[in-house]
Design a protein around this motif. Structure first.
Motif, PDB file in Angstrom:
ATOM      1  N   ASP A 162     -90.157 144.121 -96.960  1.00 27.94           N
ATOM      2  CA  ASP A 162     -88.240 143.507 -96.980  1.00 27.94           C
ATOM      3  C   ASP A 162     -87.312 143.349 -95.755  1.00 27.94           C
ATOM      4  O   ASP A 162     -87.426 143.439 -95.675  1.00 27.94           O
ATOM      5  N   TRP A 163     -87.302 142.145 -96.839  1.00 25.24           N
ATOM      6  CA  TRP A 163     -86.748 140.390 -96.379  1.00 25.24           C
ATOM      7  C   TRP A 163     -86.190 141.116 -96.212  1.00 25.24           C
ATOM      8  O   TRP A 163     -84.950 140.228 -95.143  1.00 25.24           O
ATOM      9  N   GLN A 164     -84.459 142.186 -96.575  1.00 22.39           N
ATOM     10  CA  GLN A 164     -83.489 142.282 -96.330  1.00 22.39           C
ATOM     11  C   GLN A 164     -83.339 142.732 -95.117  1.00 22.39           C
ATOM     12  O   GLN A 164     -82.161 142.306 -94.708  1.00 22.39           O
ATOM     13  N   ALA A 165     -83.842 143.508 -95.171  1.00 14.74           N
ATOM     14  CA  ALA A 165     -83.607 144.423 -93.948  1.00 14.74           C
ATOM     15  C   ALA A 165     -84.246 143.437 -92.542  1.00 14.74           C
ATOM     16  O   ALA A 165     -84.108 144.151 -91.261  1.00 14.74           O
ATOM     17  N   ILE A 166     -85.150 143.207 -92.889  1.00 12.31           N
ATOM     18  CA  ILE A 166     -86.111 141.975 -91.155  1.00 12.31           C
ATOM     19  C   ILE A 166     -84.784 141.227 -90.797  1.00 12.31           C
ATOM     20  O   ILE A 166     -84.173 141.036 -90.119  1.00 12.31           O
ATOM     21  N   PHE A 167     -83.737 140.609 -91.659  1.00 15.73           N
ATOM     22  CA  PHE A 167     -82.714 139.274 -91.816  1.00 15.73           C
ATOM     23  C   PHE A 167     -81.064 139.778 -92.156  1.00 15.73           C
ATOM     24  O   PHE A 167     -80.297 139.560 -91.277  1.00 15.73           O
ATOM     25  N   VAL A 168     -80.516 140.952 -92.906  1.00 18.79           N
ATOM     26  CA  VAL A 168     -79.675 141.226 -92.627  1.00 18.79           C
ATOM     27  C   VAL A 168     -79.160 142.426 -92.331  1.00 18.79           C
ATOM     28  O   VAL A 168     -79.548 143.811 -92.265  1.00 18.79           O
ATOM     29  N   PRO A 169     -78.021 142.153 -91.237  1.00 27.91           N
ATOM     30  CA  PRO A 169     -77.956 143.435 -90.662  1.00 27.91           C
ATOM     31  C   PRO A 169     -77.290 144.080 -90.932  1.00 27.91           C
ATOM     32  O   PRO A 169     -76.892 143.654 -92.580  1.00 27.91           O
ATOM     33  N   SER A 170     -77.224 145.396 -90.538  1.00 31.74           N
ATOM     34  CA  SER A 170     -77.178 146.636 -91.202  1.00 31.74           C
ATOM     35  C   SER A 170     -75.560 147.226 -90.773  1.00 31.74           C
ATOM     36  O   SER A 170     -75.017 148.127 -91.009  1.00 31.74           O
ATOM     37  N   ILE A 171     -74.937 146.609 -89.543  1.00 32.57           N
ATOM     38  CA  ILE A 171     -73.494 146.501 -88.820  1.00 32.57           C
ATOM     39  C   ILE A 171     -73.066 145.799 -88.903  1.00 32.57           C
ATOM     40  O   ILE A 171     -73.247 144.448 -88.954  1.00 32.57           O
ATOM     41  N   SER A 172     -71.293 145.593 -88.748  1.00 28.69           N
ATOM     42  CA  SER A 172     -70.898 144.506 -88.805  1.00 28.69           C
ATOM     43  C   SER A 172     -71.265 143.213 -87.603  1.00 28.69           C
ATOM     44  O   SER A 172     -71.815 143.678 -85.881  1.00 28.69           O
ATOM     45  N   ILE A 173     -71.298 141.838 -87.216  1.00 23.47           N
ATOM     46  CA  ILE A 173     -71.231 140.936 -86.530  1.00 23.47           C
ATOM     47  C   ILE A 173     -70.626 140.683 -85.151  1.00 23.47           C
ATOM     48  O   ILE A 173     -70.668 140.642 -84.501  1.00 23.47           O
ATOM     49  N   LEU A 174     -69.407 141.130 -86.385  1.00 22.75           N
ATOM     50  CA  LEU A 174     -68.111 141.381 -85.439  1.00 22.75           C
ATOM     51  C   LEU A 174     -68.312 143.028 -83.902  1.00 22.75           C
ATOM     52  O   LEU A 174     -68.074 142.662 -82.661  1.00 22.75           O
ATOM     53  N   GLU A 175     -69.204 143.514 -84.647  1.00 14.78           N
ATOM     54  CA  GLU A 175     -69.297 145.095 -83.984  1.00 14.78           C
ATOM     55  C   GLU A 175     -70.292 144.887 -82.666  1.00 14.78           C
ATOM     56  O   GLU A 175     -70.606 145.323 -81.637  1.00 14.78           O
ATOM     57  N   LEU A 176     -71.791 144.106 -83.311  1.00 20.20           N
ATOM     58  CA  LEU A 176     -72.398 143.745 -82.367  1.00 20.20           C
ATOM     59  C   LEU A 176     -71.777 143.087 -81.328  1.00 20.20           C
ATOM     60  O   LEU A 176     -72.705 143.142 -80.106  1.00 20.20           O
TER      61      LEU A 176
END
Length: 183
Positions: free
Chosen positions: A8-22
């Motif tokens: 699941d390439w999307q789960a590997i590279f696409v963040p599940s929460i906001s980058i600003l929140e991280l």
């Protein structure tokens, strides 16, 4: 069998929460942990003791969830690592550029012994016993407390010692070098 080869390439590279929140989470946790560690006494005097190691491991575990909110992607991990590196570099850079800020980052040397007399309130502040202090002095070839002109606990927890004869011995060394240089 198909599950073994599915990625699941999307789960590997696409963040599940906001980058600003991280970035905000990583910044807040880093600065909070830095503040706590800065205020703790340098108990182990330049060594990493078992309690220090335990604190680091527990901080890492606690901070992981606080920073990441259970992140799952590599991108989120990279952002958090980058945030921690950014703050570490920024604080060091500010300490280099602003001497006042350096005093906040690293405490000034703490005088532990003056003219052969222990300053007990400073030992108590850092939770150092007299036996531990004497052990550190012996490791620096100081046999008697009366031989110590000054002993400081440095920012990294190490002990630096100036003995009563250090000035006279360095003057004697200079004189002998000067005499040996003469024709």
């Amino acid at each position: 069998m198909e599950k073994f080869f599915f990625v699941d390439w999307q789960a590997i590279f696409v963040p599940s929460i906001s980058i600003l929140e991280l970035i905000i989470r990583g910044s807040l946790v880093y600065l909070a942990l830095f503040s706590v560690l800065r205020l703790l006494p340098s108990r182990q005097m330049g060594t990493l003791g078992i309690t220090d190691l335990l604190v680091v491991v527990l901080f890492a575990e606690a901070a992981q969830n606080a920073m990441a909110s259970n992140y799952t992607s590599i991108t989120e991990g990279a952002i958090l690592v980058g945030t921690v590196i950014f703050w570490s570099y920024l604080l060091n850079w500010l300490g280099y550029k602003l001497p006042e800020f350096q005093r906040f980052l690293n405490p000034p040397p703490l005088l532990l012994v003056k003219n052969g007399r222990i300053i007990h309130r400073h030992l108590e502040r850092e939770l150092i016993t007299e036996d531990e202090l004497m052990s550190k002095l012996r490791q620096q070839s100081v046999e008697f407390l009366t031989d110590v002109k000054l002993a400081y606990m440095e920012a990294d927890g190490s002990i630096s010692v100036i003995t009563s004869d250090s000035k006279t011995s360095s003057l004697a060394n200079q004189e002998s070098k000067t005499k040996s240089d003469l024709p």
